[in-house]
Design an enzyme around this catalytic site. Structure first.
Site, PDB file in Angstrom:
ATOM      1  N   ASP A 197      23.965  -6.279  -5.312  1.00 15.27           N
ATOM      2  CA  ASP A 197      23.669  -7.618  -5.832  1.00 15.27           C
ATOM      3  C   ASP A 197      22.599  -8.344  -5.037  1.00 15.27           C
ATOM      4  OD1 ASP A 197      25.412  -7.409  -7.869  1.00 15.27           O
ATOM      5  OD2 ASP A 197      27.067  -8.437  -6.863  1.00 15.27           O
ATOM      6  N   HIS A 216      -1.359   2.115   8.641  1.00 18.63           N
ATOM      7  CA  HIS A 216      -0.415   1.144   8.065  1.00 18.63           C
ATOM      8  C   HIS A 216       0.915   1.198   8.804  1.00 18.63           C
ATOM      9  CE1 HIS A 216      -3.210   0.111   4.929  1.00 18.63           C
ATOM     10  NE2 HIS A 216      -3.413   1.395   4.711  1.00 18.63           N
ATOM     11  N   ASP A 262      -1.969  -6.750  12.869  1.00 23.10           N
ATOM     12  CA  ASP A 262      -2.559  -6.989  11.543  1.00 23.10           C
ATOM     13  C   ASP A 262      -1.502  -7.742  10.750  1.00 23.10           C
ATOM     14  OD1 ASP A 262      -3.571  -6.918   8.963  1.00 23.10           O
ATOM     15  OD2 ASP A 262      -4.218  -4.814   9.080  1.00 23.10           O
ATOM     16  N   HIS A 301     -11.894   4.144   7.257  1.00 20.22           N
ATOM     17  CA  HIS A 301     -11.688   3.240   6.110  1.00 20.22           C
ATOM     18  C   HIS A 301     -12.930   2.405   5.861  1.00 20.22           C
ATOM     19  CE1 HIS A 301     -11.138  -0.182   8.856  1.00 20.22           C
ATOM     20  NE2 HIS A 301     -10.293   0.542   9.558  1.00 20.22           N
ATOM     21  N   HIS A 348     -12.296  -5.672   1.527  1.00 22.29           N
ATOM     22  CA  HIS A 348     -11.842  -5.702   0.137  1.00 22.29           C
ATOM     23  C   HIS A 348     -11.774  -7.153  -0.312  1.00 22.29           C
ATOM     24  CE1 HIS A 348      -7.949  -6.835   1.921  1.00 22.29           C
ATOM     25  NE2 HIS A 348      -8.084  -5.815   2.746  1.00 22.29           N
ATOM     26  N   GLU A 400     -13.443  -5.951   8.223  1.00 20.89           N
ATOM     27  CA  GLU A 400     -12.478  -5.337   9.128  1.00 20.89           C
ATOM     28  C   GLU A 400     -12.871  -3.947   9.613  1.00 20.89           C
ATOM     29  OE1 GLU A 400      -8.866  -4.030   7.170  1.00 20.89           O
ATOM     30  OE2 GLU A 400      -9.554  -4.853   5.273  1.00 20.89           O
ATOM     31  N   TYR A 452     -10.762   4.232  15.768  1.00 16.35           N
ATOM     32  CA  TYR A 452      -9.468   4.797  16.138  1.00 16.35           C
ATOM     33  C   TYR A 452      -9.719   6.214  16.626  1.00 16.35           C
ATOM     34  CZ  TYR A 452      -8.880   1.248  12.558  1.00 16.35           C
ATOM     35  OH  TYR A 452      -9.022   0.115  11.794  1.00 16.35           O
ATOM     36  N   ARG A 495      -9.233  -2.739  15.841  1.00 17.27           N
ATOM     37  CA  ARG A 495      -9.744  -3.300  14.586  1.00 17.27           C
ATOM     38  C   ARG A 495      -9.827  -4.811  14.751  1.00 17.27           C
ATOM     39  NH1 ARG A 495      -6.517  -1.105  11.315  1.00 17.27           N
ATOM     40  NH2 ARG A 495      -4.979  -2.681  10.789  1.00 17.27           N
TER      41      ARG A 495
HETATM   42 CA    CA Z   1      -5.325  -6.032   7.214  1.00 15.99          CA
END
Ligand code: CA
Length: 418
Positions: free
Chosen positions: A21, A223, A240, A330, A334, A364, A368, A386
Site C-alpha cells: 500500500d 551514475h 552530483d 559522456h 543536455h 558538465e 575519469y 566533473r
Molecule cells: Ca548531473
C-alpha cells in the site's frame, strides 16, 4: 498549431506503488504540469479548439470528504475551474460518457500513445465506442504524437519558468555548500547525502534525481547512487545533486578534495576540467550550435590529457582516434527544464540545433581515470572529476544559474578546508 479539426488529450501521471500500500512520492507528468499546473493524479486534460462552452476541459477526482481525510485535499471540478484556469471540468468517473462525444467531428487526436498502457487502452476504447455509435460521422482516425508539438514549446523557457529554474539551482548550490561542510575524512557518503536532502527539503524542494555522493574511485561510476562508502583524507568527493522546485529541475556537480587540499594529480585534472567547462560555457549563447560547447570542452580536455601524457600522441591524433573517450566518455550537456534531461530536439533538419534565448543547458565536462587502467601510472588511477552548471541562453550572452556554488580551484579548496 494542432488545427481546429484536432483535439489534444493528456493524462496526469498515475500514482505508482513502491510495494503493497506504499506509493512512491507523487510526481506529476511534466507535460500535464506544463499545460495545467494541476497537481493531482487521476486527471485528464482535453484541449478542444473551437468548443463553444470552453476549449480547455479537465476531468478530475470529485471532492470526497472520506477519501480526502485519508489522502489529502482534492480540488474537485469546481476548484479546477476556480483555481487552475480551465474553462470546464467534470468528474473523471464520468469521462467514458462525456469525452468521446467531445471528440466527435475531429479528424486527429494528439496524444502520447504508447507511454502508459492503461491510458492507451482507454483511448482505444473511446475510439471504438465512437465508431460504433455514429455510423458515418467524423471520428478521429489518426493518433498524432503530441511530443514534438509540445516539446518544442517546452524547450523555450518563459521568464516565470526561468525564475523557478534559478531557484532550483540556488537551492542545489546551497545544499551542496552545506553538504561539503560535513564531508570530513571518516564521514560516510550517506551523511553528506543526508545534508543535501535536509537543505533541499528545508527549501520545500525535492531532489530532481537520486544524488550521487561518490568518494574516491566511486567518482568514476557515472551514475553512482549507492552512497554507502566512507570518505578518506586525500580522496576526491564528487557530488552530483539537483533540486526540483514546482517540478523544475536543477542539475549541479562539483568535485571537492576531502581534507581541503588537492594532490598534485588531482589538481592537474581539476584544472583541465575547469578550463574545459569555462571554454564550453563561453559557447552557450544565441547563434551557436548546441554541439559547440562539447567540441570546446573536448579540445581542452584532449590537449590537457596529452600534456600530462595520459593520452599518447598529439591532441590532433588523440582527437582523431577518439582515444580520449577512455577518460571522457559522456557528452558535455543536455537540455534541462521540467525534466532533468529535458525534451526538445538536439538536431533540426539534420544539423545541430542553434541555441536561442530561453533554452537552458547543463555544461558538465569531466575526466575519469578508470581504477583498472594499467596504461597510465598508478597515481592517476581512480580519479574522477566533473564540474556541472546549468546555463540559460540569454538575448545577450548567458546566465549561469548555479553560479553561487564556487568552482574555481582556490575557492573549492577554501570551502573544503574551512
Ligand atoms: Ca548531473
Amino acid at each position: 498549431m494542432a488545427g481546429a479539426d484536432a483535439a489534444l488529450v493528456v493524462a496526469a501521471a498515475p500514482r505508482r506503488m513502491r510495494n503493497a500500500d506504499a506509493a512512491w512520492p507523487y510526481r506529476q507528468d511534466s507535460d500535464f504540469h506544463y499545460l495545467t499546473g494541476f497537481p493531482e493524479p487521476d486527471a485528464v486534460l482535453a484541449l478542444l479548439p473551437g468548443r463553444g462552452r470552453g476549449e480547455v476541459v479537465l476531468f478530475c477526482r470529485e471532492r470526497d470528504p472520506g477519501r480526502e481525510r485519508l489522502e489529502g485535499p482534492r480540488a474537485g471540478p469546481e476548484g479546477a475551474v476556480a483555481r487552475f484556469g480551465v474553462d470546464d471540468a467534470f468528474p473523471v468517473e464520468d469521462i467514458d460518457d462525456i469525452l468521446p462525444g467531445m471528440l466527435e467531428g475531429r479528424a486527429r487526436l494528439y496524444c502520447h500513445f504508447g507511454r502508459e498502457n492503461e491510458f492507451d487502452a482507454r483511448l482505444l476504447r473511446w475510439m471504438r465506442r465512437l465508431r460504433a455509435a455514429r455510423g458515418g460521422g467524423v471520428v478521429p482516425r489518426e493518433f498524432v504524437a503530441l511530443g514534438h508539438l509540445l516539446h518544442e514549446l517546452r524547450l523555450y523557457k518563459s521568464p516565470a519558468e526561468l525564475a523557478l529554474m534559478r531557484s532550483a539551482a540556488k537551492i542545489a548550490a546551497a545544499a551542496q555548500l552545506a553538504a561539503v561542510r560535513v564531508a570530513h575524512p571518516g564521514a560516510g557518503e550517506y551523511e553528506v547525502e543526508a545534508t543535501l536532502l535536509q537543505v533541499m527539503r528545508a527549501h520545500a524542494a525535492v531532489p530532481s534525481y537520486p544524488p550521487t555522493v561518490a568518494a574516491g574511485r566511486n567518482a568514476c561510476v557515472m551514475h553512482y547512487t549507492e552512497n554507502r562508502g566512507k570518505l578518506r583524507r586525500g580522496d576526491l568527493l564528487l557530488i552530483d545533486a539537483g533540486a526540483e522546485i514546482e517540478c523544475y529541475a536543477s542539475d549541479v556537480t562539483r568535485t571537492w578534495p576531502v581534507g581541503g587540499a588537492f594532490s598534485r594529480e588531482q589538481r592537474a585534472l581539476y584544472g583541465i576540467v575547469a578550463e574545459a567547462q569555462q571554454a564550453a560555457i563561453d559557447e552557450v549563447r544565441a547563434g551557436r550550435a548546441f554541439t559547440a560547447a562539447h567540441a570546446a570542452a573536448t579540445r581542452v580536455i584532449v590537449a590537457g590529457l596529452c600534456a600530462l601524457k595520459l593520452l599518447p600522441g598529439t591532441p590532433r591524433t588523440a582527437l582523431q582516434s577518439r582515444d580520449y573517450l577512455r577518460f571522457f566518455p559522456h557528452k558535455t550537456g543536455h537540455w534541462i527544464g521540467l525534466d532533468v534531461h529535458d525534451v526538445g530536439d538536439y538536431r533540426v533538419d539534420d544539423e545541430p540545433r542553434v541555441l536561442e534565448p530561453g533554452m537552458v543547458v547543463t555544461v558538465e565536462p569531466g575526466i575519469y581515470v578508470p581504477a583498472d587502467d594499467t596504461r597510465v601510472p598508478a597515481k592517476w588511477r581512480g580519479l574522477g572529476v566533473r564540474i556541472e552548471d546549468d546555463v540559460a541562453v540569454g538575448t545577450q550572452g548567458h546566465e549561469v544559474l548555479s553560479a553561487s556554488l564556487p568552482s574555481r580551484i582556490d575557492d573549492v579548496q577554501a570551502v573544503c578546508g574551512a
